[in-house]
Motif scaffolding. Structure first.
Motif, PDB file in Angstrom:
ATOM      1  N   LEU A  51       0.827  -1.208   0.000  1.00 42.65           N
ATOM      2  CA  LEU A  51       0.000   0.000   0.000  1.00 42.65           C
ATOM      3  C   LEU A  51       0.863   1.261   0.000  1.00 42.65           C
ATOM      4  O   LEU A  51       0.508   2.278  -0.590  1.00 42.65           O
ATOM      5  CB  LEU A  51      -0.900  -0.023   1.246  1.00 42.65           C
ATOM      6  CG  LEU A  51      -1.909   1.091   1.437  1.00 42.65           C
ATOM      7  CD1 LEU A  51      -2.999   0.996   0.372  1.00 42.65           C
ATOM      8  CD2 LEU A  51      -2.544   1.002   2.837  1.00 42.65           C
ATOM      9  N   ARG A  52       2.019   1.187   0.671  1.00 46.18           N
ATOM     10  CA  ARG A  52       2.921   2.354   0.749  1.00 46.18           C
ATOM     11  C   ARG A  52       3.918   2.388  -0.399  1.00 46.18           C
ATOM     12  O   ARG A  52       4.860   3.178  -0.414  1.00 46.18           O
ATOM     13  CB  ARG A  52       3.679   2.357   2.087  1.00 46.18           C
ATOM     14  CG  ARG A  52       2.785   2.340   3.312  1.00 46.18           C
ATOM     15  CD  ARG A  52       1.810   3.512   3.349  1.00 46.18           C
ATOM     16  NE  ARG A  52       0.907   3.426   4.511  1.00 46.18           N
ATOM     17  CZ  ARG A  52      -0.354   3.808   4.483  1.00 46.18           C
ATOM     18  NH1 ARG A  52      -0.889   4.287   3.379  1.00 46.18           N
ATOM     19  NH2 ARG A  52      -1.103   3.702   5.566  1.00 46.18           N
ATOM     20  N   GLY A  53       3.766   1.468  -1.359  1.00 44.31           N
ATOM     21  CA  GLY A  53       4.592   1.540  -2.569  1.00 44.31           C
ATOM     22  C   GLY A  53       5.793   0.621  -2.613  1.00 44.31           C
ATOM     23  O   GLY A  53       6.549   0.614  -3.582  1.00 44.31           O
ATOM     24  N   VAL A  54       6.006  -0.163  -1.536  1.00 43.32           N
ATOM     25  CA  VAL A  54       7.170  -1.063  -1.497  1.00 43.32           C
ATOM     26  C   VAL A  54       6.943  -2.236  -2.458  1.00 43.32           C
ATOM     27  O   VAL A  54       5.832  -2.759  -2.558  1.00 43.32           O
ATOM     28  CB  VAL A  54       7.374  -1.610  -0.055  1.00 43.32           C
ATOM     29  CG1 VAL A  54       8.560  -2.576   0.005  1.00 43.32           C
ATOM     30  CG2 VAL A  54       7.558  -0.472   0.928  1.00 43.32           C
ATOM     31  N   HIS A  55       8.010  -2.640  -3.155  1.00 40.40           N
ATOM     32  CA  HIS A  55       7.951  -3.871  -3.947  1.00 40.40           C
ATOM     33  C   HIS A  55       8.222  -5.025  -2.978  1.00 40.40           C
ATOM     34  O   HIS A  55       9.305  -5.121  -2.406  1.00 40.40           O
ATOM     35  CB  HIS A  55       9.016  -3.827  -5.054  1.00 40.40           C
ATOM     36  CG  HIS A  55       9.036  -5.062  -5.889  1.00 40.40           C
ATOM     37  ND1 HIS A  55       9.949  -5.281  -6.881  1.00 40.40           N
ATOM     38  CD2 HIS A  55       8.247  -6.168  -5.886  1.00 40.40           C
ATOM     39  CE1 HIS A  55       9.728  -6.452  -7.452  1.00 40.40           C
ATOM     40  NE2 HIS A  55       8.704  -7.019  -6.850  1.00 40.40           N
ATOM     41  N   VAL A  56       7.212  -5.872  -2.760  1.00 41.97           N
ATOM     42  CA  VAL A  56       7.354  -6.926  -1.744  1.00 41.97           C
ATOM     43  C   VAL A  56       7.535  -8.293  -2.400  1.00 41.97           C
ATOM     44  O   VAL A  56       6.754  -8.686  -3.273  1.00 41.97           O
ATOM     45  CB  VAL A  56       6.111  -6.992  -0.815  1.00 41.97           C
ATOM     46  CG1 VAL A  56       6.356  -8.007   0.311  1.00 41.97           C
ATOM     47  CG2 VAL A  56       5.792  -5.633  -0.219  1.00 41.97           C
ATOM     48  N   ILE A  57       8.570  -9.003  -1.943  1.00 46.12           N
ATOM     49  CA  ILE A  57       8.754 -10.393  -2.340  1.00 46.12           C
ATOM     50  C   ILE A  57       8.253 -11.241  -1.180  1.00 46.12           C
ATOM     51  O   ILE A  57       8.795 -11.167  -0.071  1.00 46.12           O
ATOM     52  CB  ILE A  57      10.245 -10.747  -2.583  1.00 46.12           C
ATOM     53  CG1 ILE A  57      11.000  -9.664  -3.370  1.00 46.12           C
ATOM     54  CG2 ILE A  57      10.385 -12.137  -3.204  1.00 46.12           C
ATOM     55  CD1 ILE A  57      10.463  -9.284  -4.683  1.00 46.12           C
ATOM     56  N   MET A  58       7.200 -11.993  -1.422  1.00 45.72           N
ATOM     57  CA  MET A  58       6.655 -12.861  -0.371  1.00 45.72           C
ATOM     58  C   MET A  58       7.420 -14.184  -0.387  1.00 45.72           C
ATOM     59  O   MET A  58       7.383 -14.913  -1.381  1.00 45.72           O
ATOM     60  CB  MET A  58       5.167 -13.146  -0.644  1.00 45.72           C
ATOM     61  CG  MET A  58       4.288 -11.918  -0.752  1.00 45.72           C
ATOM     62  SD  MET A  58       2.637 -12.326  -1.410  1.00 45.72           S
ATOM     63  CE  MET A  58       1.990 -13.447  -0.161  1.00 45.72           C
ATOM     64  N   GLY A  59       8.114 -14.476   0.714  1.00 41.64           N
ATOM     65  CA  GLY A  59       8.810 -15.767   0.838  1.00 41.64           C
ATOM     66  C   GLY A  59       7.846 -16.746   1.476  1.00 41.64           C
ATOM     67  O   GLY A  59       7.563 -16.644   2.666  1.00 41.64           O
ATOM     68  N   VAL A  60       7.301 -17.672   0.665  1.00 44.26           N
ATOM     69  CA  VAL A  60       6.252 -18.542   1.209  1.00 44.26           C
ATOM     70  C   VAL A  60       6.514 -20.021   0.934  1.00 44.26           C
ATOM     71  O   VAL A  60       7.088 -20.385  -0.082  1.00 44.26           O
ATOM     72  CB  VAL A  60       4.844 -18.178   0.659  1.00 44.26           C
ATOM     73  CG1 VAL A  60       4.431 -16.792   1.093  1.00 44.26           C
ATOM     74  CG2 VAL A  60       4.784 -18.294  -0.833  1.00 44.26           C
ATOM     75  N   ARG A  61       6.055 -20.824   1.878  1.00 39.21           N
ATOM     76  CA  ARG A  61       6.191 -22.282   1.739  1.00 39.21           C
ATOM     77  C   ARG A  61       5.000 -22.835   0.948  1.00 39.21           C
ATOM     78  O   ARG A  61       5.150 -23.677   0.073  1.00 39.21           O
ATOM     79  CB  ARG A  61       6.214 -22.869   3.166  1.00 39.21           C
ATOM     80  CG  ARG A  61       6.069 -24.334   3.246  1.00 39.21           C
ATOM     81  CD  ARG A  61       6.286 -24.802   4.654  1.00 39.21           C
ATOM     82  NE  ARG A  61       5.249 -24.338   5.604  1.00 39.21           N
ATOM     83  CZ  ARG A  61       5.111 -24.813   6.815  1.00 39.21           C
ATOM     84  NH1 ARG A  61       5.956 -25.728   7.266  1.00 39.21           N
ATOM     85  NH2 ARG A  61       4.159 -24.370   7.606  1.00 39.21           N
ATOM     86  N   ASN A  62       3.830 -22.298   1.266  1.00 34.94           N
ATOM     87  CA  ASN A  62       2.605 -22.761   0.626  1.00 34.94           C
ATOM     88  C   ASN A  62       2.279 -21.806  -0.528  1.00 34.94           C
ATOM     89  O   ASN A  62       1.678 -20.741  -0.327  1.00 34.94           O
ATOM     90  CB  ASN A  62       1.492 -22.770   1.689  1.00 34.94           C
ATOM     91  CG  ASN A  62       0.174 -23.239   1.122  1.00 34.94           C
ATOM     92  OD1 ASN A  62      -0.047 -23.222  -0.082  1.00 34.94           O
ATOM     93  ND2 ASN A  62      -0.719 -23.645   2.018  1.00 34.94           N
ATOM     94  N   MET A  63       2.682 -22.192  -1.733  1.00 36.57           N
ATOM     95  CA  MET A  63       2.564 -21.277  -2.873  1.00 36.57           C
ATOM     96  C   MET A  63       1.099 -20.976  -3.221  1.00 36.57           C
ATOM     97  O   MET A  63       0.770 -19.868  -3.638  1.00 36.57           O
ATOM     98  CB  MET A  63       3.295 -21.852  -4.096  1.00 36.57           C
ATOM     99  CG  MET A  63       4.808 -21.864  -3.952  1.00 36.57           C
ATOM    100  SD  MET A  63       5.521 -20.202  -3.851  1.00 36.57           S
ATOM    101  CE  MET A  63       5.739 -19.802  -5.589  1.00 36.57           C
ATOM    102  N   ALA A  64       0.228 -21.968  -3.032  1.00 34.06           N
ATOM    103  CA  ALA A  64      -1.192 -21.747  -3.372  1.00 34.06           C
ATOM    104  C   ALA A  64      -1.782 -20.682  -2.436  1.00 34.06           C
ATOM    105  O   ALA A  64      -2.458 -19.735  -2.890  1.00 34.06           O
ATOM    106  CB  ALA A  64      -1.967 -23.053  -3.260  1.00 34.06           C
TER     107      ALA A  64
END
Ligand code: NAP
Length: 233
Positions: A51-64
């Protein structure tokens, strides 16, 4: 409850929301990794950073689950820059692969939010044969941070913006085993207490953050000093 509303020195209280805390901040141009972004605090952190404009990389185990969260964020915030990368913190090989893929992508990294966590699980071993809570909550993040540090330092140098590493700990860091971290008994199933083992892993998060802060304070002072010395010759 009154104590949730009591403000600290930051001017915020434990009832302040992420949106309230970041109100008015334009963080576009920054890149963050948030671990455990597929639910709970990680999901909300990702949403508000985006929301504040950051490019976020989500590091996730459960891709779905991660994809569902990403889709919901993009639906709410069409301009959101959110990407998914697979990361299982209970596997050192997975952490190495994530860091290697990220580092070779050439992306900058300003913020690392070490958030993923499990709590009070029955005794289990990770893929690397380490007690699961310690492996997931501390060791995975410790390795991840170490492998991403050079990229964070390069980003900070090139952008002239200080990076931030956030270890999400817990009040439970005050309740580990009586001896603190049982370095010589991490895998001792007979003495395993699931809440104390959680506290132990969260204490490790705090100690890790403290040591990072100490080392970077020293290295910042050193580079400031070296700049002054080289500037005066
Ligand atoms: N909620 C609280 O009141 C509270 C209080 C104090 C501290 N904390 C801390 O806050 C953090 C987030 O907690 P939460 O309440 O938001 O928990 P949560 O809703 O259960 O979310 C935990 C996240 O961590 C992920 N995760 C678990 N094991 C993982 C692994 N091996 N590799 C990668 N990701 C993994 C989960 O992914 P999956 O979907 O794949 O399971 C999930 O996305 C934790 O570190 C917790 O200790 C929370």
């Amino acid at each position: 409850m009154w104590f949730f509303k009591r403000k600290g020195s930051s001017g915020f209280s434990s009832s302040s929301t992420a949106e309230k805390v970041t109100h008015g901040i334009d963080a576009s141009g920054l890149t963050a990794i948030v671990t455990g972004a597929s639910s709970g605090l990680g999901c909300e952190t990702t949403r508000v950073l985006a929301l504040r404009g950051v490019h976020v990389i989500m590091g996730v185990r459960n891709m779905a689950a991660g994809r569902d969260v990403k889709d919901a964020i993009v639906k709410e915030i069409p301009a959101a820059k959110v990407d998914l990368m697979e990361l299982d913190l209970s596997s050192l090989a997975s952490v190495r692969k994530f860091a290697s893929d990220f580092n070779s992508s050439g992306r900058p990294l300003n913020l690392l939010i070490n958030n993923a966590g499990i709590m009070a699980t029955p005794f289990m071993l990770s893929k690397d044969n380490i007690e699961l809570q310690f492996a997931t909550n501390h060791l995975g993040h410790f390795l991840l941070t170490s492998l991403l540090l050079d990229t964070m330092k390069k980003t900070a140098r090139e952008s002239d913006i200080e990076g931030r590493i956030v270890n999400v700990s817990s009040e439970s860091h005050r309740s580990p085993y009586p001896e603190g971290i049982r370095f010589d008994k991490i895998n001792d199933q007979s003495g395993y207490k699931k809440f104390l083992a959680y506290g132990q892993s969260k204490l490790a998060n705090v100690l890790h953050a403290n040591e990072l802060a100490r080392r970077f304070k020293v290295s910042c002072l050193l580079s400031f000093f070296l700049e002054k010395v080289s500037g005066s010759t």
